[in-house]
Design a protein around this motif. Structure first.
Motif, short mmCIF file in Angstrom:
data_model
loop_
_atom_site.label_atom_id
_atom_site.label_comp_id
_atom_site.label_asym_id
_atom_site.label_seq_id
_atom_site.Cartn_x
_atom_site.Cartn_y
_atom_site.Cartn_z
N PRO A 240 1.02 -1.30 0.12
CA PRO A 240 -0.02 -0.06 -0.16
C PRO A 240 0.80 1.19 0.03
N SER A 241 0.32 2.41 -0.49
CA SER A 241 1.10 3.58 -0.59
C SER A 241 1.21 4.13 0.59
N PRO A 242 2.24 4.62 1.16
CA PRO A 242 2.31 5.30 2.60
C PRO A 242 1.39 6.51 2.61
N THR A 243 1.05 7.11 1.31
CA THR A 243 0.13 8.40 1.35
C THR A 243 -1.32 8.08 0.93
N GLY A 244 -1.57 6.88 0.67
CA GLY A 244 -2.80 6.64 0.02
C GLY A 244 -3.89 6.60 1.35
N LYS A 245 -5.14 6.66 0.60
CA LYS A 245 -6.20 6.98 1.64
C LYS A 245 -6.59 5.43 2.31
N ARG A 246 -6.88 5.25 3.47
CA ARG A 246 -7.34 4.15 4.17
C ARG A 246 -8.51 4.26 4.63
N ARG A 247 -9.26 2.98 4.84
CA ARG A 247 -10.75 2.89 5.06
C ARG A 247 -10.67 3.28 6.83
N GLY A 248 -9.63 2.95 7.45
CA GLY A 248 -9.55 2.79 9.08
C GLY A 248 -8.57 2.03 9.36
N ARG A 249 -8.44 1.95 10.99
CA ARG A 249 -7.17 1.06 11.43
C ARG A 249 -7.71 -0.12 12.05
N VAL A 250 -7.32 -1.35 11.90
CA VAL A 250 -7.73 -2.53 12.45
C VAL A 250 -6.57 -3.09 13.16
N THR A 251 -6.67 -3.70 14.35
CA THR A 251 -5.56 -4.56 15.12
C THR A 251 -6.25 -5.93 14.87
N VAL A 252 -5.17 -6.91 14.30
CA VAL A 252 -5.63 -8.33 14.09
C VAL A 252 -4.57 -9.21 15.16
N ALA A 253 -4.94 -9.92 15.93
CA ALA A 253 -4.15 -10.59 16.78
C ALA A 253 -4.94 -11.97 17.24
N CYS A 254 -3.93 -12.91 17.52
CA CYS A 254 -4.48 -14.41 18.13
C CYS A 254 -4.57 -14.05 19.63
N VAL A 255 -5.67 -14.82 20.23
CA VAL A 255 -5.65 -14.80 21.73
C VAL A 255 -4.67 -15.10 22.23
N ASP A 256 -4.16 -14.87 23.33
CA ASP A 256 -3.12 -15.37 24.25
C ASP A 256 -3.23 -16.95 24.44
N GLY A 257 -2.15 -17.80 24.14
CA GLY A 257 -2.10 -19.08 23.94
C GLY A 257 -2.33 -19.96 22.86
N GLU A 258 -2.79 -18.99 21.89
CA GLU A 258 -3.17 -19.45 20.57
C GLU A 258 -1.99 -19.33 19.60
N TRP A 259 -1.51 -20.85 19.27
CA TRP A 259 -0.42 -20.55 18.13
C TRP A 259 -0.86 -20.62 16.74
N HIS A 260 -2.24 -21.06 16.42
CA HIS A 260 -2.64 -21.16 15.03
C HIS A 260 -2.80 -19.76 14.38
N ALA A 261 -1.72 -19.34 13.69
CA ALA A 261 -1.63 -17.80 13.50
C ALA A 261 -2.13 -17.77 11.83
N LEU A 262 -2.26 -18.73 11.23
CA LEU A 262 -2.28 -18.49 9.64
C LEU A 262 -3.68 -17.78 9.50
N PRO A 263 -4.85 -18.22 9.96
CA PRO A 263 -6.06 -17.69 9.86
C PRO A 263 -5.95 -16.01 10.01
N ALA A 264 -5.56 -15.79 10.94
CA ALA A 264 -5.40 -14.38 11.33
C ALA A 264 -4.46 -13.55 10.22
N ARG A 265 -3.33 -14.27 9.96
CA ARG A 265 -2.46 -13.59 8.87
C ARG A 265 -3.28 -13.41 7.47
N LEU A 266 -4.22 -14.48 7.17
CA LEU A 266 -4.83 -14.33 6.13
C LEU A 266 -5.85 -12.96 6.07
N LEU A 267 -6.43 -12.82 7.18
CA LEU A 267 -7.42 -11.71 7.34
C LEU A 267 -6.62 -10.54 7.35
N ALA A 268 -5.62 -10.50 8.07
CA ALA A 268 -4.68 -9.23 7.86
C ALA A 268 -4.48 -8.93 6.43
N GLU A 269 -3.96 -9.59 5.52
CA GLU A 269 -3.86 -9.44 4.26
C GLU A 269 -4.84 -9.17 3.39
#
Length: 375
Positions: free
Chosen positions: A103-132
């Motif tokens: 993404p362009s550093p100066t481009g307009k964004r929809r908003g900001r989202v924090t994507v994280a796995c719950v503490d103790g959750e090691w299966h990160a790929l679903p969250a990674r796909l959502l982030a992308e």
């Protein structure tokens, strides 16, 4: 006379339809299943260069292959080591693909989202796909990865001020921690979108724990944030308001005494099956680990007061054991022995009884075959 000029029209790549995506997924599966990382890069990046949609590559190719990896492990056709290697390759392929859409550093964004796995959750790929996917759709995304302690997540949210937190978990045993995280985010006015297998295929546990929204997959989550973004007013909400049954303290006592329950169940099984006394140390360790998983799921079923959560886990476990040539008939005695330790716990006794009925039901497919549900 000036020479004639021949104008060449570039050939447009053929549309990448569903059949082409499925062929790409098959090719990626062949690469990751044998650990060929370079071939995996080639499959996905070549498809992207040929005109395949970026989001479709993430969800309908890489995501589909990852689900197949989980199913192959459940059916005992893929070892834990191979499953981890395949997952790591998929993760690196996502990273390589993401470079194609910075993404362009100066481009307009929809908003900001924090994507994280719950503490103790090691299966990160679903969250990674959502982030992308969210990045592709124009959001500023802070992807925090696997196993994010709640206090650190809240600290990050305070510093960055996201519009939403997307919380991911695949393991139902992380639901109590997820509940605390949801409540902590809401306490500072940030709505939470929950997703992942832990929250149920229909989102029932997300609703039970008070999440502001739930989505079954990354595409649905991105659509929801774009069309019907959840809101969260500041309130004095407390977790006990969601789960008044916790007042009986059964969850607290079972989770606190889990080690003692496992030891007592192991001793009880040895009395019923004297042959266990000749188990090797490794066999005893595996048996204790299996009992520990049962107690952990019993505890989280008490937390949610949900018979289905515990019963689904036991029937899934029966399928996993059967796929590994371990008789599923070993499960009912374990539940019966646990029941002798929990006679004063009416909800726990109910959960154990319902699970026993399910395991003894000849019409339960997972108890009779290796087609367990991947988690």
């Amino acid at each position: 006379m000036s020479p004639s000029i021949t104008q060449i029209t570039p050939t447009q790549p053929a549309p990448f339809d569903g059949a082409a995506l499925r062929r790409t997924a098959d090719d990626l599966w062949e690469a990751v299943s044998c650990g060929d990382e370079h071939a995996a890069y080639g499959v996905v990046l070549d498809a992207h260069d040929a005109g395949a949609d970026h989001e479709a590559l993430l969800l309908d190719v890489i995501g589909a292959v990852q689900r197949r990896v989980g199913q192959e492990w459940a059916d005992n056709r893929m070892s834990v080591a191979r499953e981890h290697a395949a997952t790591a390759i998929n993760d690196r392929v996502i990273a390589a693909l993401s470079v194609r859409h910075m993404p362009s550093p100066t481009g307009k964004r929809r908003g900001r989202v924090t994507v994280a796995c719950v503490d103790g959750e090691w299966h990160a790929l679903p969250a990674r796909l959502l982030a992308e996917v969210l990045r592709l759709r124009g959001w500023h995304v802070d992807y925090l990865g696997a196993q994010v302690p709640t206090a650190h997540l809240i600290g990050h949210v305070h510093r960055t001020g996201p519009d939403h937190v997307a919380l991911s978990s695949s393991l139902a045993t992380r639901l109590p921690t997820a509940h605390a995280t949801v409540t902590a985010c809401q306490a500072i006015g940030v709505p939470v979108l929950a997703g992942g297998a832990a929250f149920g295929t229909d989102g029932r546990y997300a609703r039970l724990l008070g999440a502001d929204a739930w989505a079954p997959d990354a595409r649905a989550a991105a659509d929801l944030l774009a069309l019907r973004p959840p809101t969260r007013p500041l309130t004095g909400h407390q977790p006990i308001e969601d789960l008044p049954h916790l007042a009986d303290q059964e969850y607290t006592m079972v989770s606190r005494d889990s080690g003692r329950l496992v030891r007592a169940a192991l001793a009880g099984l040895e009395e019923r099956f004297p042959a266990m006394r000749s188990y090797t140390e490794q066999q005893r360790q595996h048996t204790a680990e299996d009992l520990g998983h049962i107690v952990d799921f019993l505890a989280v079923a008490l937390y949610t007061d949900c018979d289905r959560l515990f019963t689904d886990f036991l029937t899934w476990t029966a399928g996993i054991l059967t796929a590994r040539s371990v008789p599923a008939a070993s499960l009912p005695p374990a539940l019966e022995v646990l029941g002798t330790q929990l006679t004063d716990f009416p909800r726990a006794s109910r959960l154990l009884d319902h699970a026993l009925q399910a395991l003894n039901d000849p019409d339960v497919p997972a108890a009779r075959s290796g087609s367990g549900v991947s988690r």
